[in-house]
Design a protein around this motif. Structure first.
Motif, short mmCIF file in Angstrom:
data_model
loop_
_atom_site.label_atom_id
_atom_site.label_comp_id
_atom_site.label_asym_id
_atom_site.label_seq_id
_atom_site.Cartn_x
_atom_site.Cartn_y
_atom_site.Cartn_z
N SER A 43 6.44 5.20 1.23
CA SER A 43 6.66 3.73 1.55
C SER A 43 5.57 3.11 0.88
O SER A 43 4.47 3.44 0.22
CB SER A 43 6.44 3.69 3.14
N GLY A 44 5.97 1.67 0.85
CA GLY A 44 4.84 0.58 0.36
C GLY A 44 5.37 0.14 -0.78
O GLY A 44 4.66 -0.71 -1.70
N GLY A 45 6.69 0.27 -1.21
CA GLY A 45 7.37 -0.13 -2.43
C GLY A 45 8.23 0.32 -2.85
O GLY A 45 8.91 1.32 -2.33
N ARG A 46 8.93 0.10 -4.09
CA ARG A 46 9.81 0.60 -4.85
C ARG A 46 9.32 1.26 -5.89
O ARG A 46 8.65 0.92 -6.67
CB ARG A 46 11.07 -0.47 -5.43
N PHE A 47 9.58 2.79 -6.00
CA PHE A 47 8.75 3.46 -7.04
C PHE A 47 9.79 4.28 -7.66
O PHE A 47 10.95 4.71 -7.39
CB PHE A 47 7.89 4.42 -6.33
N SER A 48 9.59 4.57 -9.02
CA SER A 48 9.89 5.70 -9.70
C SER A 48 8.75 6.72 -9.78
O SER A 48 7.77 6.73 -10.26
CB SER A 48 10.34 5.24 -11.29
N LEU A 49 9.55 7.87 -9.02
CA LEU A 49 8.25 9.08 -9.04
C LEU A 49 8.75 10.22 -9.96
O LEU A 49 9.76 10.55 -10.34
CB LEU A 49 8.66 9.83 -7.51
N GLY A 50 7.51 10.96 -10.24
CA GLY A 50 7.71 11.92 -11.19
C GLY A 50 7.54 13.40 -10.50
O GLY A 50 8.40 13.28 -9.62
N THR A 51 6.63 14.34 -10.70
CA THR A 51 6.46 15.37 -10.07
C THR A 51 6.10 15.18 -8.61
O THR A 51 5.23 14.33 -8.12
CB THR A 51 5.49 16.59 -10.67
N MET A 52 6.72 15.80 -7.68
CA MET A 52 6.21 15.78 -6.23
C MET A 52 5.90 17.05 -5.91
O MET A 52 6.74 18.18 -6.44
CB MET A 52 7.48 15.26 -5.27
N GLY A 53 5.24 17.34 -4.84
CA GLY A 53 5.00 18.81 -4.50
C GLY A 53 4.26 18.90 -3.13
O GLY A 53 4.09 17.88 -2.43
N TRP A 54 4.00 20.20 -2.68
CA TRP A 54 3.35 20.44 -1.44
C TRP A 54 2.14 21.35 -2.04
O TRP A 54 2.19 22.39 -2.70
CB TRP A 54 4.23 21.29 -0.30
N TYR A 55 0.96 21.13 -1.18
CA TYR A 55 -0.24 22.04 -1.18
C TYR A 55 -0.78 22.21 -0.03
O TYR A 55 -0.15 21.53 0.86
CB TYR A 55 -1.35 21.11 -2.16
N ARG A 56 -1.33 22.93 0.25
CA ARG A 56 -2.19 23.52 1.50
C ARG A 56 -3.58 23.92 1.28
O ARG A 56 -4.12 24.23 0.22
CB ARG A 56 -1.42 24.68 2.37
N GLN A 57 -4.18 23.59 2.41
CA GLN A 57 -5.90 24.02 2.36
C GLN A 57 -5.80 24.68 3.92
O GLN A 57 -5.63 24.16 4.96
CB GLN A 57 -6.55 22.74 2.44
N ALA A 58 -6.42 26.08 3.70
CA ALA A 58 -6.72 26.76 5.06
C ALA A 58 -7.90 26.59 5.16
O ALA A 58 -8.78 26.26 4.30
CB ALA A 58 -6.36 28.41 4.85
N GLN A 89 0.79 -1.20 0.08
CA GLN A 89 0.27 0.23 -0.02
C GLN A 89 1.04 1.24 0.02
O GLN A 89 1.74 1.29 0.98
CB GLN A 89 -0.81 0.17 1.10
N VAL A 90 0.68 2.13 -0.88
CA VAL A 90 1.46 3.27 -0.98
C VAL A 90 1.08 4.19 0.01
O VAL A 90 -0.06 4.52 0.13
CB VAL A 90 1.20 4.11 -2.48
N GLN A 91 2.11 4.77 0.78
CA GLN A 91 1.65 5.83 1.57
C GLN A 91 2.74 6.97 1.65
O GLN A 91 3.84 6.79 1.31
CB GLN A 91 1.88 5.20 3.16
N LEU A 92 2.15 8.20 1.85
CA LEU A 92 3.00 9.38 2.08
C LEU A 92 2.65 9.87 3.32
O LEU A 92 1.59 10.16 3.69
CB LEU A 92 2.71 10.44 1.06
N VAL A 93 3.70 9.98 4.08
CA VAL A 93 3.67 10.64 5.39
C VAL A 93 4.38 11.93 5.69
O VAL A 93 5.70 11.97 5.27
CB VAL A 93 4.44 9.46 6.30
#
Length: 120
Positions: free
Chosen positions: A25-40, A1-5
């Motif tokens: 976590s949750g495996g071996r991945f090749s990742l493309g774009t990563m980022g940060w978003y926010r919600q107020a 199971q893919v998890q982002l923490v």
């Protein structure tokens, strides 16, 4: 199971700094774009910063010059260094990552979010 923490959120005074980190976590991945978003509270989720696998970055105008996004491709982690924080930066910050490989998991994934509160 893919998890982002996400980690690193908290309470800080205006003008202060925080560093957010996101691990996958949750495996071996090749990742493309990563980022940060926010919600107020009461607002829509908005993009804060993104970074491609090649290191190209994109920032919201409101954080340019104050925030820096970086990633470690070997560890599949992404970080957000935040300086000169303002009360309007208060929000829940979410990490996101695009999994490219394996193809069976190809999608955009999101973390559960970490609270950042900036007091005036």
């Amino acid at each position: 199971q893919v998890q982002l923490v996400e980690s690193g959120g908290g309470l800080v005074q205006a003008g202060g700094s925080l560093r957010l980190s996101c691990t996958t976590s949750g495996g071996r991945f090749s990742l493309g774009t990563m980022g940060w978003y926010r919600q107020a509270p009461g607002k829509q989720r908005e993009m804060v910063a993104t970074i491609t696998s090649g290191g190209k970055t994109n920032y919201a105008d409101s954080v340019k010059g104050r925030f820096t996004i970086s990633r470690d491709n070997a560890k599949n982690t992404v970080s957000l260094q935040m300086h000169s924080l303002k009360p309007e930066d208060t929000a829940v910050y979410y990490c996101t990552a695009e999994i490219l490989v394996p193809v069976t998991l190809r999608a955009d994934y999101w973390g559960q979010g970490t609270q950042v509160t900036v007091s005036s």
